[in-house]
Design a protein around this motif. Structure first.
Motif, mmCIF file in Angstrom:
data_model
loop_
_atom_site.group_PDB
_atom_site.id
_atom_site.type_symbol
_atom_site.label_atom_id
_atom_site.label_comp_id
_atom_site.label_asym_id
_atom_site.label_seq_id
_atom_site.Cartn_x
_atom_site.Cartn_y
_atom_site.Cartn_z
ATOM 1 N N SER A 30 7.530 -0.255 4.945
ATOM 2 C CA SER A 30 6.912 0.841 5.694
ATOM 3 C C SER A 30 5.511 1.123 5.169
ATOM 4 C CB SER A 30 7.780 2.099 5.592
ATOM 5 O OG SER A 30 9.028 1.909 6.211
ATOM 6 N N GLY A 31 5.356 1.083 3.842
ATOM 7 C CA GLY A 31 4.033 1.274 3.274
ATOM 8 C C GLY A 31 3.075 0.167 3.673
ATOM 9 N N ALA A 32 3.547 -1.080 3.624
ATOM 10 C CA ALA A 32 2.705 -2.219 3.992
ATOM 11 C C ALA A 32 2.321 -2.159 5.472
ATOM 12 C CB ALA A 32 3.435 -3.523 3.693
ATOM 13 N N LEU A 33 3.252 -1.749 6.310
ATOM 14 C CA LEU A 33 2.951 -1.631 7.743
ATOM 15 C C LEU A 33 1.849 -0.605 7.970
ATOM 16 C CD1 LEU A 33 3.736 -2.394 10.662
ATOM 17 C CD2 LEU A 33 5.413 -0.531 10.581
ATOM 18 N N THR A 34 1.938 0.525 7.281
ATOM 19 C CA THR A 34 0.908 1.559 7.408
ATOM 20 C C THR A 34 -0.441 1.048 6.933
ATOM 21 O OG1 THR A 34 2.566 3.296 7.095
ATOM 22 C CG2 THR A 34 0.267 3.888 6.659
ATOM 23 N N LEU A 35 -0.462 0.333 5.826
ATOM 24 C CA LEU A 35 -1.718 -0.196 5.294
ATOM 25 C C LEU A 35 -2.305 -1.276 6.185
ATOM 26 C CD1 LEU A 35 -0.574 -0.252 1.594
ATOM 27 C CD2 LEU A 35 -2.548 1.039 2.455
ATOM 28 N N ALA A 36 -1.446 -2.146 6.715
ATOM 29 C CA ALA A 36 -1.948 -3.199 7.604
ATOM 30 C C ALA A 36 -2.542 -2.597 8.874
ATOM 31 C CB ALA A 36 -0.815 -4.166 7.948
ATOM 32 N N ARG A 37 -1.895 -1.559 9.383
ATOM 33 C CA ARG A 37 -2.432 -0.887 10.574
ATOM 34 C C ARG A 37 -3.730 -0.143 10.259
ATOM 35 N NH1 ARG A 37 0.021 0.346 15.135
ATOM 36 N NH2 ARG A 37 -0.652 2.535 14.997
ATOM 37 N N ALA A 38 -3.935 0.168 8.980
ATOM 38 C CA ALA A 38 -5.193 0.779 8.554
ATOM 39 C C ALA A 38 -6.260 -0.283 8.263
ATOM 40 C CB ALA A 38 -4.963 1.656 7.324
ATOM 41 N N ARG A 39 -5.958 -1.518 8.599
ATOM 42 C CA ARG A 39 -6.872 -2.652 8.452
ATOM 43 C C ARG A 39 -7.165 -2.974 6.992
ATOM 44 N NH1 ARG A 39 -11.418 -2.735 13.052
ATOM 45 N NH2 ARG A 39 -11.002 -4.945 12.734
ATOM 46 N N ARG A 40 -6.172 -2.705 6.140
ATOM 47 C CA ARG A 40 -6.265 -3.110 4.742
ATOM 48 C C ARG A 40 -5.619 -4.471 4.573
ATOM 49 N NH1 ARG A 40 -10.199 -0.427 2.157
ATOM 50 N NH2 ARG A 40 -10.053 1.805 2.608
ATOM 51 N N SER A 41 -6.166 -5.271 3.668
ATOM 52 C CA SER A 41 -5.487 -6.510 3.307
ATOM 53 C C SER A 41 -4.339 -6.143 2.377
ATOM 54 C CB SER A 41 -6.446 -7.489 2.622
ATOM 55 O OG SER A 41 -6.975 -6.939 1.429
ATOM 56 N N VAL A 42 -3.139 -6.586 2.712
ATOM 57 C CA VAL A 42 -1.953 -6.158 1.969
ATOM 58 C C VAL A 42 -0.938 -7.286 1.910
ATOM 59 C CG1 VAL A 42 -0.933 -5.162 4.070
ATOM 60 C CG2 VAL A 42 -0.120 -4.406 1.834
ATOM 61 N N VAL A 43 -0.268 -7.388 0.764
ATOM 62 C CA VAL A 43 0.823 -8.351 0.617
ATOM 63 C C VAL A 43 2.022 -7.626 0.030
ATOM 64 C CG1 VAL A 43 0.104 -9.116 -1.689
ATOM 65 C CG2 VAL A 43 1.546 -10.594 -0.275
ATOM 66 N N VAL A 44 3.192 -7.956 0.550
ATOM 67 C CA VAL A 44 4.456 -7.487 -0.014
ATOM 68 C C VAL A 44 5.058 -8.643 -0.811
ATOM 69 C CG1 VAL A 44 6.779 -6.623 0.473
ATOM 70 C CG2 VAL A 44 4.844 -5.954 1.949
ATOM 71 N N ILE A 45 5.338 -8.405 -2.080
ATOM 72 C CA ILE A 45 6.000 -9.404 -2.916
ATOM 73 C C ILE A 45 7.416 -8.914 -3.172
ATOM 74 C CG2 ILE A 45 5.959 -10.678 -5.084
ATOM 75 C CD1 ILE A 45 2.954 -10.181 -5.212
ATOM 76 N N ASP A 46 8.385 -9.663 -2.680
ATOM 77 C CA ASP A 46 9.770 -9.199 -2.696
ATOM 78 C C ASP A 46 10.672 -10.215 -3.384
ATOM 79 O OD1 ASP A 46 11.983 -7.551 -2.041
ATOM 80 O OD2 ASP A 46 12.451 -8.869 -0.372
ATOM 81 N N ALA A 47 11.486 -9.732 -4.330
ATOM 82 C CA ALA A 47 12.386 -10.616 -5.074
ATOM 83 C C ALA A 47 13.656 -10.938 -4.310
ATOM 84 C CB ALA A 47 12.738 -9.978 -6.418
ATOM 85 N N ASP A 310 -7.534 6.903 -0.910
ATOM 86 C CA ASP A 310 -8.174 6.666 -2.204
ATOM 87 C C ASP A 310 -9.156 5.502 -2.110
ATOM 88 O OD1 ASP A 310 -8.301 7.315 -5.089
ATOM 89 O OD2 ASP A 310 -7.457 5.312 -5.343
ATOM 90 N N LEU A 311 -8.774 4.450 -1.379
ATOM 91 C CA LEU A 311 -9.671 3.313 -1.194
ATOM 92 C C LEU A 311 -10.888 3.698 -0.354
ATOM 93 C CD1 LEU A 311 -7.052 0.495 -0.602
ATOM 94 C CD2 LEU A 311 -8.667 0.627 -2.502
ATOM 95 N N VAL A 312 -10.677 4.550 0.639
ATOM 96 C CA VAL A 312 -11.812 5.024 1.448
ATOM 97 C C VAL A 312 -12.803 5.780 0.564
ATOM 98 C CG1 VAL A 312 -12.484 6.679 3.236
ATOM 99 C CG2 VAL A 312 -10.609 5.090 3.658
ATOM 100 N N THR A 313 -12.309 6.598 -0.339
ATOM 101 C CA THR A 313 -13.182 7.321 -1.264
ATOM 102 C C THR A 313 -13.991 6.353 -2.122
ATOM 103 O OG1 THR A 313 -11.674 9.210 -1.346
ATOM 104 C CG2 THR A 313 -13.227 8.966 -3.180
ATOM 105 N N GLU A 314 -13.308 5.315 -2.617
ATOM 106 C CA GLU A 314 -14.010 4.323 -3.433
ATOM 107 C C GLU A 314 -15.019 3.539 -2.599
ATOM 108 O OE1 GLU A 314 -12.437 0.291 -5.222
ATOM 109 O OE2 GLU A 314 -12.049 1.934 -6.630
ATOM 110 N N ASP A 315 -14.623 3.126 -1.405
ATOM 111 C CA ASP A 315 -15.544 2.388 -0.525
ATOM 112 C C ASP A 315 -16.790 3.216 -0.218
ATOM 113 O OD1 ASP A 315 -13.738 0.298 -0.441
ATOM 114 O OD2 ASP A 315 -12.873 0.886 1.487
ATOM 115 N N THR A 316 -16.582 4.514 0.007
ATOM 116 C CA THR A 316 -17.716 5.400 0.318
ATOM 117 C C THR A 316 -18.631 5.541 -0.885
ATOM 118 O OG1 THR A 316 -16.337 6.613 1.899
ATOM 119 C CG2 THR A 316 -18.348 7.700 1.117
ATOM 120 N N ARG A 317 -18.052 5.694 -2.065
ATOM 121 C CA ARG A 317 -18.863 5.805 -3.282
ATOM 122 C C ARG A 317 -19.718 4.560 -3.488
ATOM 123 N NH1 ARG A 317 -18.094 3.712 -8.055
ATOM 124 N NH2 ARG A 317 -15.896 3.207 -7.661
ATOM 125 N N LEU A 318 -19.116 3.390 -3.292
ATOM 126 C CA LEU A 318 -19.860 2.140 -3.454
ATOM 127 C C LEU A 318 -20.939 1.998 -2.384
ATOM 128 C CD1 LEU A 318 -16.879 -0.249 -4.270
ATOM 129 C CD2 LEU A 318 -18.607 0.622 -5.867
#
Length: 329
Positions: A30-47, A310-318
């Motif tokens: 669910s977290g990865a789905l939200t991040l992917a829809r936010a156009r973030r690069s994301v990977v789920v690593i599952d054992a 949090d990433l948006v804040t960092e992206d904006t600062r940069l």
């Protein structure tokens, strides 16, 4: 809606991602789905070792009532991939901070970089060392009446005392069946107040150490005591010790700690999943030991939204720093 184009399923890791999600259960996907829809690069690593694998179906999840756990996860993986997220099979054994974020190491020595970590590795149920409990786990040995109570309603249920929540568990299970027996096992005797509560609710109390289960025709038939007595029961409920899967976080200074309720160990976080280690979020049973599938999924969404913010804040600062830098003449 998810785009209709064909999604190529690949297990190959990129060099780095905005977010590495460790754990591919309801919270992680669910977290990865939200991040992917936010156009973030994301990977789920599952054992590939979900806690609810022995269960026949998921309950209490609106719109997915009774769905086999494996089917829910497969649908979730497809949805994450449909938005460009990656889902990779592997066990994370270490995470270390580097200049740009984190380096995550897998058991097969693969590594991947991450700006942020979302840990959703769940927990391990530690059962009392009684022959038969583990083998019947998820069948006629249960722990959560909200997960399985309806399926065993009105049956003869035994509650095995195994921790500080056992009396509460017995009183709770009485809601699903009038035939409940409480086995004190090796726990301290009931207080006068607890004994009165049991009597008032018609819960039989049996003293003596439990040494095993009586199985007849591959069905639970009773609970065996140390003196040889067998008390007929069709179902046994036991409060397991709940231990978060978070050992790989030790190098970051983040380790599971005792839960305030005394039921096991968890990784503490604020209501949004933020831990004391900057850049690391947690969601699901790794931090909320009693969360059911729906609550874990919701926590994954909440944590992911705050990771993205949090990433948006960092992206904006940069971006501001670059904007202020004069262009070379």
């Amino acid at each position: 809606m998810v785009a209709a184009e064909v999604v190529v399923v690949t297990e190959q890791l990129a060099e780095s991602y905005d977010v590495v999600v460790v754990g591919g259960g309801a919270a992680g996907l669910s977290g990865a789905l939200t991040l992917a829809r936010a156009r973030r690069s994301v990977v789920v690593i599952d054992a590939g070792a979900p806690r609810n694998a022995p269960a026949e179906g998921i309950h209490g999840l609106l719109g997915r009532e009774g769905m086999p756990p494996a089917e829910l996860l497969e649908r979730g993986r497809a949805e994450v991939r449909g938005y460009g997220g990656h889902v990779v099979t592997g066990e994370v054994v270490a995470a270390a901070r580097d200049d740009d974020g984190f380096t995550v190491t897998l058991a097969d020595d693969r590594t991947v970089g991450a700006r942020r970590l979302l840990v959703t590795t769940g927990l391990v149920d530690e059962l009392p060392d009684i022959p038969g409990l583990r083998e019947r786990w998820g069948r006629d040995v249960m722990h959560c009446p909200y997960c399985h109570g309806w399926e065993v309603r009105d049956r003869a249920i035994g509650v095995l005392a195994s921790g500080p929540m056992s009396v509460h568990q017995a009183l709770l299970i009485r809601q699903w069946s009038p035939d409940v027996t409480y086995f004190t096992h090796t726990m301290a005797p009931l207080t006068d107040e607890q004994a009165e509560q049991m009597a008032a609710r018609g819960i039989r109390v049996v003293d003596g150490e439990v040494t095993g289960l009586e199985i007849v025709d591959d069905r639970l038939a009773g609970v065996r005591l140390a003196d040889g007595t067998v008390v007929a029961r069709e179902v046994v409920a036991v409060a397991t010790r709940l231990v978060a899967r978070g050992g790989f976080l030790a190098a970051l200074g983040l380790t599971p700690v005792p839960h305030p309720a005394g039921v096991g160990e968890h990784v503490p976080a604020d209501p949004y999943g933020r831990t004391d280690v900057p850049g690391v979020w947690v969601a699901g049973n790794v931090t909320d030991l009693v969360a059911q599938v729906g609550a874990a999924a919701a926590a994954g969404v909440t944590a992911a939204a705050h990771v993205n913010a949090d990433l948006v804040t960092e992206d904006t600062r940069l971006a501001v720093a670059a904007y202020r830098t004069p262009l070379p003449v």
